[in-house]
Design a protein around this motif. Structure first.
Motif, PDB file in Angstrom:
ATOM      1  N   VAL A   9      44.465  43.006  35.691  1.00 59.53           N
ATOM      2  CA  VAL A   9      44.371  43.919  35.180  1.00 59.53           C
ATOM      3  C   VAL A   9      43.448  45.586  36.312  1.00 59.53           C
ATOM      4  O   VAL A   9      42.508  44.550  37.398  1.00 59.53           O
ATOM      5  CB  VAL A   9      43.497  43.859  34.396  1.00 59.53           C
ATOM      6  CG1 VAL A   9      44.381  43.415  32.878  1.00 59.53           C
ATOM      7  CG2 VAL A   9      42.098  44.480  33.978  1.00 59.53           C
ATOM      8  N   VAL A  10      43.886  46.120  36.594  1.00 57.31           N
ATOM      9  CA  VAL A  10      44.145  47.627  37.361  1.00 57.31           C
ATOM     10  C   VAL A  10      43.605  48.274  36.197  1.00 57.31           C
ATOM     11  O   VAL A  10      44.164  48.539  35.823  1.00 57.31           O
ATOM     12  CB  VAL A  10      44.991  47.545  38.260  1.00 57.31           C
ATOM     13  CG1 VAL A  10      44.915  48.393  39.713  1.00 57.31           C
ATOM     14  CG2 VAL A  10      45.614  46.018  39.021  1.00 57.31           C
ATOM     15  N   PRO A  31      39.579  39.695  35.156  1.00 53.61           N
ATOM     16  CA  PRO A  31      38.984  39.767  36.794  1.00 53.61           C
ATOM     17  C   PRO A  31      39.913  40.997  36.830  1.00 53.61           C
ATOM     18  O   PRO A  31      41.188  41.377  37.102  1.00 53.61           O
ATOM     19  CB  PRO A  31      40.745  39.174  37.413  1.00 53.61           C
ATOM     20  CG  PRO A  31      40.555  37.893  36.570  1.00 53.61           C
ATOM     21  CD  PRO A  31      41.000  38.007  35.527  1.00 53.61           C
ATOM     22  N   THR A  32      39.188  42.382  37.467  1.00 54.91           N
ATOM     23  CA  THR A  32      39.407  43.228  37.127  1.00 54.91           C
ATOM     24  C   THR A  32      38.626  44.335  38.035  1.00 54.91           C
ATOM     25  O   THR A  32      38.121  44.518  39.294  1.00 54.91           O
ATOM     26  CB  THR A  32      38.585  44.343  35.496  1.00 54.91           C
ATOM     27  OG1 THR A  32      38.587  43.731  34.871  1.00 54.91           O
ATOM     28  CG2 THR A  32      38.521  45.696  35.590  1.00 54.91           C
ATOM     29  N   THR A  33      40.242  45.617  38.914  1.00 54.39           N
ATOM     30  CA  THR A  33      40.327  45.656  40.056  1.00 54.39           C
ATOM     31  C   THR A  33      39.929  47.068  39.864  1.00 54.39           C
ATOM     32  O   THR A  33      40.714  47.830  38.686  1.00 54.39           O
ATOM     33  CB  THR A  33      41.506  45.435  41.191  1.00 54.39           C
ATOM     34  OG1 THR A  33      41.385  44.238  41.012  1.00 54.39           O
ATOM     35  CG2 THR A  33      41.465  46.762  41.765  1.00 54.39           C
ATOM     36  N   VAL A  34      39.292  48.108  39.789  1.00 59.05           N
ATOM     37  CA  VAL A  34      39.578  48.971  39.472  1.00 59.05           C
ATOM     38  C   VAL A  34      39.346  50.072  40.803  1.00 59.05           C
ATOM     39  O   VAL A  34      39.024  50.086  42.007  1.00 59.05           O
ATOM     40  CB  VAL A  34      38.090  49.962  38.386  1.00 59.05           C
ATOM     41  CG1 VAL A  34      37.850  49.177  37.707  1.00 59.05           C
ATOM     42  CG2 VAL A  34      36.965  49.702  39.949  1.00 59.05           C
ATOM     43  N   TRP A  35      39.619  51.906  40.454  1.00 57.45           N
ATOM     44  CA  TRP A  35      39.824  52.756  41.882  1.00 57.45           C
ATOM     45  C   TRP A  35      39.181  53.626  40.795  1.00 57.45           C
ATOM     46  O   TRP A  35      39.504  54.428  39.840  1.00 57.45           O
ATOM     47  CB  TRP A  35      40.971  52.993  42.477  1.00 57.45           C
ATOM     48  CG  TRP A  35      41.278  53.809  43.583  1.00 57.45           C
ATOM     49  CD1 TRP A  35      40.832  53.718  44.797  1.00 57.45           C
ATOM     50  CD2 TRP A  35      41.553  55.106  42.834  1.00 57.45           C
ATOM     51  NE1 TRP A  35      40.879  55.097  45.331  1.00 57.45           N
ATOM     52  CE2 TRP A  35      41.330  56.319  44.066  1.00 57.45           C
ATOM     53  CE3 TRP A  35      41.915  56.253  41.959  1.00 57.45           C
ATOM     54  CZ2 TRP A  35      41.289  58.004  44.450  1.00 57.45           C
ATOM     55  CZ3 TRP A  35      41.711  57.490  42.192  1.00 57.45           C
ATOM     56  CH2 TRP A  35      41.619  57.798  43.205  1.00 57.45           C
ATOM     57  N   ALA A  59      44.428  49.185  44.771  1.00 64.11           N
ATOM     58  CA  ALA A  59      44.266  48.494  43.500  1.00 64.11           C
ATOM     59  C   ALA A  59      45.331  47.998  43.300  1.00 64.11           C
ATOM     60  O   ALA A  59      45.880  46.669  42.937  1.00 64.11           O
ATOM     61  CB  ALA A  59      43.996  49.856  42.971  1.00 64.11           C
ATOM     62  N   LEU A  60      46.384  49.238  43.184  1.00 63.25           N
ATOM     63  CA  LEU A  60      47.430  48.021  42.540  1.00 63.25           C
ATOM     64  C   LEU A  60      48.700  46.771  42.897  1.00 63.25           C
ATOM     65  O   LEU A  60      49.621  45.609  42.399  1.00 63.25           O
ATOM     66  CB  LEU A  60      49.189  49.088  42.930  1.00 63.25           C
ATOM     67  CG  LEU A  60      49.493  50.540  41.549  1.00 63.25           C
ATOM     68  CD1 LEU A  60      49.971  51.155  42.664  1.00 63.25           C
ATOM     69  CD2 LEU A  60      50.039  50.061  40.361  1.00 63.25           C
ATOM     70  N   GLU A  61      47.801  46.506  44.058  1.00 62.51           N
ATOM     71  CA  GLU A  61      48.502  45.239  44.470  1.00 62.51           C
ATOM     72  C   GLU A  61      47.725  44.360  43.539  1.00 62.51           C
ATOM     73  O   GLU A  61      47.760  42.700  43.977  1.00 62.51           O
ATOM     74  CB  GLU A  61      48.226  44.700  45.917  1.00 62.51           C
ATOM     75  CG  GLU A  61      49.423  46.018  46.561  1.00 62.51           C
ATOM     76  CD  GLU A  61      49.027  45.892  48.694  1.00 62.51           C
ATOM     77  OE1 GLU A  61      47.859  45.523  48.423  1.00 62.51           O
ATOM     78  OE2 GLU A  61      49.395  46.919  49.061  1.00 62.51           O
ATOM     79  N   LEU A  87      55.335  50.703  43.391  1.00 59.90           N
ATOM     80  CA  LEU A  87      55.060  50.412  42.188  1.00 59.90           C
ATOM     81  C   LEU A  87      56.099  50.030  41.701  1.00 59.90           C
ATOM     82  O   LEU A  87      56.386  49.074  40.773  1.00 59.90           O
ATOM     83  CB  LEU A  87      55.310  51.949  40.990  1.00 59.90           C
ATOM     84  CG  LEU A  87      54.661  53.168  41.764  1.00 59.90           C
ATOM     85  CD1 LEU A  87      54.575  54.791  40.585  1.00 59.90           C
ATOM     86  CD2 LEU A  87      53.512  52.617  40.648  1.00 59.90           C
ATOM     87  N   ASP A  88      56.655  49.050  43.040  1.00 59.49           N
ATOM     88  CA  ASP A  88      58.118  48.718  42.845  1.00 59.49           C
ATOM     89  C   ASP A  88      57.324  47.203  42.734  1.00 59.49           C
ATOM     90  O   ASP A  88      56.765  45.977  43.352  1.00 59.49           O
ATOM     91  CB  ASP A  88      59.030  48.326  44.022  1.00 59.49           C
ATOM     92  CG  ASP A  88      59.817  47.931  43.817  1.00 59.49           C
ATOM     93  OD1 ASP A  88      60.099  47.429  42.527  1.00 59.49           O
ATOM     94  OD2 ASP A  88      60.746  46.585  44.959  1.00 59.49           O
ATOM     95  N   GLY A  89      58.123  46.739  40.986  1.00 58.08           N
ATOM     96  CA  GLY A  89      57.282  45.747  40.454  1.00 58.08           C
ATOM     97  C   GLY A  89      56.033  45.571  39.478  1.00 58.08           C
ATOM     98  O   GLY A  89      55.540  44.609  38.791  1.00 58.08           O
ATOM     99  N   ALA A  90      55.234  46.560  39.818  1.00 61.85           N
ATOM    100  CA  ALA A  90      53.831  47.270  39.047  1.00 61.85           C
ATOM    101  C   ALA A  90      54.672  47.361  37.284  1.00 61.85           C
ATOM    102  O   ALA A  90      55.891  47.452  36.501  1.00 61.85           O
ATOM    103  CB  ALA A  90      53.622  48.335  39.079  1.00 61.85           C
TER     104      ALA A  90
END
Ligand code: NAP
Length: 294
Positions: A9-10, A31-35, A59-61, A87-90
């Protein structure tokens, strides 16, 4: 479908709420990615295992599911519209507070950019995020909610409201209307009783009992509203209006504020003037359903 409990997750936005959200995902093993605009707010999360992304685009990737939780929709658009953000696919879940029009507009904007979008509303404070007490509402395509429901479950009790992206924002303000109405009614009674030396703590359990009793009337009254028929089974609106006048008079006599009862008496009086005095209280929906100056 992504129903694995360890889905990456982001989390974009690490204010009080965003930090609680990211912390709950980490605790649940995602697994957490943050911004965050101010990166130092990620320090504790990084120490707990989060990855701090250098940019929103980076982050989005990192994950299939991106939670956005910032101050307002202006900030959401500012962040996601920046160059380098793909954003494509997000899959975006926007837990930022806003109104229903902003939610619907942001959904269309996201879809034009190729992202799937759910709007959300958090009906909880940061300390309870990650517990069943945290109610989190979602609206948008049901298939997207179902695909990520178990991941979102790390945040609390997650609820799906319907396909209209504006629903979460509307339920949010409807809940606030209920909360402030109950609190204001309690404060009115407390102010009245304090003039006779009764303290707030003495009145509170009685007020709680009345509020619970009134809450029990809601499903039956809702049936009247949905059917558009308001027979006076328990009492007529004109009887209620007489009691409202008494509440106003008592408030004025003992020197407390009478603005709130005057407000709801004015609505009842308009309804009675329109010929509804012999019907039951929920007929007032017709007053609530239109602006006051119509
Ligand atoms: P907060 O502590 O004030 O944090 C605001 C966040 O938004 C910070 O991460 C801030 O970044 C970021 N932000 C604001 N403007 C930005 C911009 N122009 N560009 C980039 N980032 C920006 O607020 P919060 O309590 O976390 O609330 C976040 C959302 O959750 C709000 O919509 C709020 O209504 C909702 N909510 C909060 C609660 C609650 O009890 N706190 C309850 C329900 C719902 P910086 O750190 O760099 O300033």
């Amino acid at each position: 479908m992504n129903n694995e409990t360890t889905a990456p997750v982001v989390v974009i936005g690490l204010g009080l709420m965003g930090r609680a959200v990211a912390g709950a995902f980490l605790k649940a093993g995602h697994p957490t990615t943050v911004w965050n605009r101010t990166p130092s707010k990620a320090d504790q999360l990084v120490a707990a295992g989060a990855r701090l992304a250098p940019t929103v685009g980076d982050a989005l990737e990192a994950g299939s599911l991106t939670i956005v939780c910032v101050t307002d929709y202006r900030a959401v658009h500012g962040l996601l519209d920046a160059s380098g953000v793909e954003l494509d696919g997000a899959v975006l879940i926007n837990l930022t507070s806003g109104d229903s029009a902003q939610a619907r507009e942001t959904a269309q904007w996201s879809e034009r950019r190729g992202a799937r979008y759910l709007d959300g509303a958090i009906m909880a404070v940061p300390p309870v995020i990650g517990t069943a007490e945290a109610l989190i509402l979602h609206s948008g395509p049901e298939s997207d909610f179902e695909a990520h429901k178990s991941t979102l479950g790390a945040l609390g009790t997650v609820t799906y409201l319907g396909a209209d992206h504006g629903l979460a924002a509307l339920y949010d303000v409807a809940g606030l209307a209920m909360m402030w109405s109950v609190l204001n009614a309690w404060l009115q009674g407390t102010a009245l009783l304090r003039t006779a030396g009764v303290d707030a703590a003495t009145y509170a359990p009685f007020a709680q009992q009345i509020a619970a009793e009134v809450a029990r009337w809601l499903p039956g009254y809702a049936e009247q509203i949905d059917s558009g028929s308001f027979p006076a089974e328990v009492s007529a609106l004109e009887t209620d209006a007489r009691a409202m006048a008494h509440l106003i008079e008592e408030s004025e006599a003992v020197g407390v504020n009478a603005e709130l009862p005057k407000l709801f008496k004015a609505m009842a009086d308009r309804s009675i003037a329109a010929g509804h005095g012999g019907e039951q209280y929920p007929v007032l929906i017709e007053e609530f359903a239109r602006p006051a100056d119509d």
